[in-house]
Design a protein around this motif. Structure first.
Motif, mmCIF file in Angstrom:
data_model
loop_
_atom_site.group_PDB
_atom_site.id
_atom_site.type_symbol
_atom_site.label_atom_id
_atom_site.label_comp_id
_atom_site.label_asym_id
_atom_site.label_seq_id
_atom_site.Cartn_x
_atom_site.Cartn_y
_atom_site.Cartn_z
ATOM 1 N N ALA A 178 9.268 -0.900 -5.973
ATOM 2 C CA ALA A 178 8.569 -1.974 -5.266
ATOM 3 C C ALA A 178 7.188 -2.277 -5.841
ATOM 4 O O ALA A 178 6.751 -3.428 -5.842
ATOM 5 N N VAL A 179 6.483 -1.236 -6.322
ATOM 6 C CA VAL A 179 5.099 -1.465 -6.755
ATOM 7 C C VAL A 179 4.964 -1.793 -8.233
ATOM 8 O O VAL A 179 3.967 -2.387 -8.655
ATOM 9 N N ALA A 202 -0.167 2.643 7.973
ATOM 10 C CA ALA A 202 1.099 1.928 8.153
ATOM 11 C C ALA A 202 2.202 2.946 8.411
ATOM 12 O O ALA A 202 2.233 4.010 7.799
ATOM 13 N N THR A 203 3.075 2.606 9.349
ATOM 14 C CA THR A 203 4.256 3.435 9.599
ATOM 15 C C THR A 203 5.335 3.020 8.608
ATOM 16 O O THR A 203 5.681 1.836 8.521
ATOM 17 N N LEU A 245 5.671 -3.947 3.121
ATOM 18 C CA LEU A 245 4.330 -3.373 3.011
ATOM 19 C C LEU A 245 3.648 -3.819 1.724
ATOM 20 O O LEU A 245 2.458 -4.166 1.722
ATOM 21 N N VAL A 246 4.389 -3.813 0.632
ATOM 22 C CA VAL A 246 3.819 -4.248 -0.651
ATOM 23 C C VAL A 246 3.415 -5.719 -0.579
ATOM 24 O O VAL A 246 2.360 -6.111 -1.081
ATOM 25 N N ALA A 247 4.241 -6.531 0.063
ATOM 26 C CA ALA A 247 3.919 -7.954 0.197
ATOM 27 C C ALA A 247 2.693 -8.172 1.081
ATOM 28 O O ALA A 247 1.852 -9.032 0.796
ATOM 29 N N ASP A 248 2.573 -7.378 2.152
ATOM 30 C CA ASP A 248 1.481 -7.563 3.109
ATOM 31 C C ASP A 248 0.169 -6.968 2.650
ATOM 32 O O ASP A 248 -0.902 -7.549 2.864
ATOM 33 N N ARG A 249 0.218 -5.791 2.018
ATOM 34 C CA ARG A 249 -1.013 -5.057 1.705
ATOM 35 C C ARG A 249 -1.281 -4.931 0.210
ATOM 36 O O ARG A 249 -2.361 -4.495 -0.180
ATOM 37 N N HIS A 293 14.213 0.032 1.946
ATOM 38 C CA HIS A 293 13.803 -0.951 0.946
ATOM 39 C C HIS A 293 13.056 -2.119 1.567
ATOM 40 O O HIS A 293 11.995 -2.549 1.058
ATOM 41 N N ASP A 294 13.573 -2.669 2.658
ATOM 42 C CA ASP A 294 12.944 -3.840 3.268
ATOM 43 C C ASP A 294 11.554 -3.518 3.803
ATOM 44 O O ASP A 294 10.619 -4.318 3.655
ATOM 45 N N ALA A 295 11.406 -2.346 4.416
ATOM 46 C CA ALA A 295 10.103 -1.952 4.946
ATOM 47 C C ALA A 295 9.092 -1.744 3.822
ATOM 48 O O ALA A 295 7.928 -2.153 3.923
ATOM 49 N N VAL A 296 9.528 -1.095 2.751
ATOM 50 C CA VAL A 296 8.631 -0.863 1.617
ATOM 51 C C VAL A 296 8.236 -2.190 0.972
ATOM 52 O O VAL A 296 7.058 -2.431 0.677
#
Length: 242
Positions: free
Chosen positions: A118-119, A57-58, A70-74, A64-67
């Motif tokens: 985020a995690v 993943a890039t 990613l957490v939501a998707d993966r 914040h939104d990108a991180v």
């Protein structure tokens, strides 16, 4: 049977349940790539995130939104190894540009904050998690000519210790690794004088290898670890003495 100092009312650290997914930031090269490969040998499903090519993943770790996306998707992620970071320019503090100072801290400190924030909720909800941040021997010693890098990595240590204490009873363990100079692409652009100084101060007389750091990180990410959180583990070829 309880031993000295034991507390029968203290909840044991639980074992992970279900498939374990690990997020490795800075996972396209260096310590991150070596760690991703090592965690896969332990049976983890690893997602690497990086701005460089070759990652799953890039990701800009300061976004914040990108991180969160990613957490939501993966995710949710059972393991986080936060290896993304920069060295920044080598210069005396009085010659360092303010924007360069801010950029090093934005990536190394803000990025650590954003990704951990985020995690953590997913790990706490699961009752199990492992977070490993990448600090540096520079955080402890303060490398001359690297005030931005040294102070940013000292902040990573402070954040790690604080978060480890906050989550100490949740089953989520948070620790940092503080390497001396390691032969990675990130250090390829480091001032040769800085690297020479590091080798001279290292009793083993050499730079570390990414796979050596990855081995320590893998243990910190495993169920074999149970009674350590908010700690800093040196990987310095004998350089660290405290």
């Amino acid at each position: 049977m309880s031993g000295p100092g034991s507390d029968s009312g203290t909840r044991d650290v639980p074992a992970a349940t279900g498939p374990r997914v690990a997020l490795v930031t800075g996972g396209a090269s260096g310590i991150g790539a070596a760690t991703a490969a090592r965690l896969r040998t332990d049976g983890l499903d690893v997602v690497t995130a990086d701005l460089g090519p070759g990652a799953d993943a890039t990701l800009d770790v300061t976004d914040h939104d990108a991180v969160a996306g990613l957490v939501a998707d993966r995710g949710p992620f059972a393991v986080l190894v936060h290896s993304a970071g920069v060295v920044g320019p080598a210069a005396p503090l009085t010659e360092l540009d303010l924007e360069d100072w801010r950029e090093v801290h934005r990536i190394n400190v803000d990025g650590t904050f954003v990704v951990c924030r985020a995690v953590v909720p997913g790990m706490v909800a699961a009752g199990w998690g492992r977070i490993v941040t990448l600090a540096s021997i520079a955080a402890k010693e303060g490398n001359p000519g690297q005030s931005a890098y040294s102070s940013s990595k000292a902040a990573v240590i402070g954040l790690t210790k604080s978060l480890g204490k906050e989550l100490a009873t949740t089953g989520v363990l948070v620790n940092a690794v503080a390497p001396a100079a390691v032969a990675t692409p990130m250090n390829a652009a480091t001032d040769p004088a800085v690297l020479a100084r590091s080798r001279a101060l290292t009793p083993m007389g050499r730079m570390g290898r990414p796979e050596e750091i990855a081995e320590l990180i893998a243990w910190l990410c495993s169920e074999r670890l149970g009674f350590s959180t908010g700690a800093v583990y040196d990987a310095s070829g004998g350089r660290a003495s405290y």
